[in-house]
Design a protein around this motif. Structure first.
Motif, PDB file in Angstrom:
ATOM      1  N   HIS A   1       9.606  -3.583   8.378  1.00 13.90           N
ATOM      2  CA  HIS A   1       9.523  -3.630   6.912  1.00 13.90           C
ATOM      3  C   HIS A   1       8.105  -3.979   6.468  1.00 13.90           C
ATOM      4  CE1 HIS A   1      10.385  -7.668   8.117  1.00 13.90           C
ATOM      5  NE2 HIS A   1      11.599  -7.326   8.489  1.00 13.90           N
ATOM      6  N   GLN A   2       7.923  -3.975   5.167  1.00 12.24           N
ATOM      7  CA  GLN A   2       6.600  -4.117   4.560  1.00 12.24           C
ATOM      8  C   GLN A   2       5.772  -5.258   5.159  1.00 12.24           C
ATOM      9  OE1 GLN A   2       5.745  -1.954   2.092  1.00 12.24           O
ATOM     10  NE2 GLN A   2       3.719  -2.802   1.693  1.00 12.24           N
TER      11      GLN A   2
ATOM     12  N   ASP B   1      13.347   0.769   0.582  1.00 17.51           N
ATOM     13  CA  ASP B   1      13.290   1.762  -0.493  1.00 17.51           C
ATOM     14  C   ASP B   1      11.953   2.471  -0.451  1.00 17.51           C
ATOM     15  OD1 ASP B   1      15.790   0.967  -1.411  1.00 17.51           O
ATOM     16  OD2 ASP B   1      14.890  -0.727  -2.515  1.00 17.51           O
TER      17      ASP B   1
ATOM     18  N   ILE C   1       8.387   3.755  -1.150  1.00 18.36           N
ATOM     19  CA  ILE C   1       7.214   3.196  -1.824  1.00 18.36           C
ATOM     20  C   ILE C   1       6.171   4.308  -1.803  1.00 18.36           C
ATOM     21  CG2 ILE C   1       5.465   1.358  -1.767  1.00 18.36           C
ATOM     22  CD1 ILE C   1       7.371  -0.062   0.295  1.00 18.36           C
ATOM     23  N   PRO C   2       5.471   4.550  -2.916  1.00 19.06           N
ATOM     24  CA  PRO C   2       4.465   5.611  -2.902  1.00 19.06           C
ATOM     25  C   PRO C   2       3.445   5.398  -1.776  1.00 19.06           C
ATOM     26  CG  PRO C   2       4.760   4.734  -5.115  1.00 19.06           C
ATOM     27  CD  PRO C   2       5.558   3.871  -4.202  1.00 19.06           C
TER      28      PRO C   2
ATOM     29  N   THR D   1       3.946   5.537   1.337  1.00 16.84           N
ATOM     30  CA  THR D   1       4.564   5.002   2.552  1.00 16.84           C
ATOM     31  C   THR D   1       5.745   5.875   2.933  1.00 16.84           C
ATOM     32  OG1 THR D   1       3.928   2.775   1.897  1.00 16.84           O
ATOM     33  CG2 THR D   1       5.667   2.944   3.531  1.00 16.84           C
TER      34      THR D   1
END
Lengths: 124, 321
Positions: free
Chosen positions: B229-230, B259, B261-262, B264
């Motif tokens: 994850h991020q 979700d 993400i622009p 990514t």
């Protein structure tokens, strides 16, 4: 006295072997008749073995041992490795060399050398 | 049974025992970590006898010539006299900076007492004064004698825990190496490069990327960094800014879940890479990080046409203890 270049030299030496190894390994890994025998095999080790084998069938510097061939394939024979699989490998090798532009008589010579390992591979 | 000679002592080997196991069994203190012939922590020098090829696989020629070998994968067929490496291979170093790249990744800079020939992307064993050893990829060489490492905090990890929580600027360590072949080789400046890694697998890639640019690489360079994850991503701003200044560089963070993400991608890193570049004949690839992902990517890139000698992989192994 006539000096006959080995098949290995005629094919183009180490660089040609490297390319033939990659191309033939890709073929066996994607051929439904034989690919299951390569499941879970370490890619680097397999490529090293394949390279030793091709160097041998091309008549290059090698230390081929029939015993290694027997030991190396014994577990596969137990899993059902038979003549038809050896046929497929030789066929795919021929196809690889043909795609690399190797002349048919040379391919026949390679196939004959590969053929000479059949009984060791199948443990006979 | 063959024996290992160590100084004045002689230890018979049991069965298929490695030199490392024989030494440890006899109470000799030797540094080691991965126990699988990869990290380089257990390197010793043969003084007499023949070293099996497997124990020198991947070592540079000058080391092989000096009889260096990896004790953890060395099963001698005949008697072998071994010794610790000479002072020239072990270089003492000082920690000069400990910074945060993300909550779980530290940037560690060490200055070696003596500079030696190292390429970014290779790895170095760091040995603490008490003998604890771990290998880390060299993410960069900010100065000739300064090495940059990215250290992820591993749960219960002894070295990473120390570097994250206890180590101080000024602490002394010993460095050993380099090992590994995951580095940029000049000479084919137009070849497309794929740099893909997970977690701190970004460290060697970050090193290779900047080295390639420094060497004037002109072909496209595509960087993919995967994380669950991020929070697992780091150096995002630095990588994005490199793509601004270098048109031929792209950077794609890939998250396994979450979700959209622009900028990514969401999904498995191999699917994202092969989806974008299904044909890789003529490319060179550098892979690092999680061993299962590296192994699987290596095979998939090969099947997509990359030559086996053009796939340089550095699977991160965890220590055996």
């Amino acid at each position: 006295m006539m000096f006959m270049p080995t098949l290995y030299e005629q094919l183009g030496g180490q660089a040609a072997v490297n390319l033939a190894v990659d191309n033939s390994y890709r073929k066996v890994l994607t051929d439904d008749r034989v690919k299951s025998f390569f499941d879970g095999v370490d890619m680097d080790q397999q490529i090293a073995k394949q390279k030793a084998f091709l160097t041998m069938v091309f008549g290059g510097p090698n230390n081929y041992s029939g015993l290694d061939m027997r030991q190396g394939h014994a577990h596969l024979v137990k899993r059902g490795l038979n003549d038809s699989h050896v046929d497929t490998i030789i066929e795919l090798l021929g196809k690889t060399l043909s795609e690399l532009g190797v002349a048919e008589p040379l391919i026949q010579q390679v196939a004959a050398l590969a053929e000479s390992t059949r009984n060791d591979v199948l443990g006979r | 049974m063959p024996v290992v000679r160590w100084g004045e002592q002689t230890f018979p080997l049991h069965g298929n025992e490695t030199v490392l196991d024989a030494l440890l069994r006899n109470g000799v203190s030797v540094s080691y970590a991965c126990k699988s012939g990869s990290c380089g922590s257990c390197m010793l020098q043969a003084r007499e006898g023949t070293v099996p090829a497997r124990a020198q696989a991947g070592l540079k020629d000058s080391w092989k010539a000096q009889g260096y070998f990896l004790a953890c994968v060395c099963v001698p067929e005949a008697d072998l006299a071994a010794a610790p490496l000479g002072a020239e291979a072990r270089i003492r170093a000082t920690i000069i900076s400990l910074g945060n790249l993300s909550p779980s990744v530290k940037q560690v800079l060490v200055r070696r007492d003596v500079a030696s020939d190292i390429r970014p992307g290779q790895y170095i064993a760091i040995i603490r004064p008490d003998g604890l050893a771990r290998s880390y990829s060299v993410a960069g060489l900010p100065e000739e004698d300064v090495l940059e490492f990215h250290v992820r905090l591993i749960p219960n990890g002894r070295m990473s825990g120390w570097l994250h929580n206890d180590a101080c600027v000024g602490d002394r360590v010993t460095t050993l190496g380099p090992s590994g072949e995951c580095f940029y080789v000049p000479g084919n400046e137009d070849q497309p490069l794929l740099l893909a890694g997970t977690g701190t697998g970004l460290a060697p890639l970050w090193g290779v990327l900047r080295d390639a640019l420094r060497c004037g690489h002109r072909g496209p360079i595509h960087v993919f960094h995967g994380a669950v994850h991020q929070g697992g991503l780091y150096l995002c701003d630095e990588l994005r800014s490199l793509t601004q200044t270098h048109e031929h560089v792209t950077y794609t963070p890939v998250l396994l879940t979450g979700d959209p993400i622009p900028g990514t991608e969401i999904g498995a890193i191999d699917k994202v890479i092969l989806g974008r570049f299904p044909k890789l004949a003529g490319w060179r690839a550098y892979l690092a990080g999680d061993p299962d992902i590296v192994r699987s990517l290596k095979m998939q890139l090969f099947l997509a046409g990359a030559g086996s000698r053009d796939i340089l992989a550095d699977a991160f192994l965890h220590s055996a203890d």
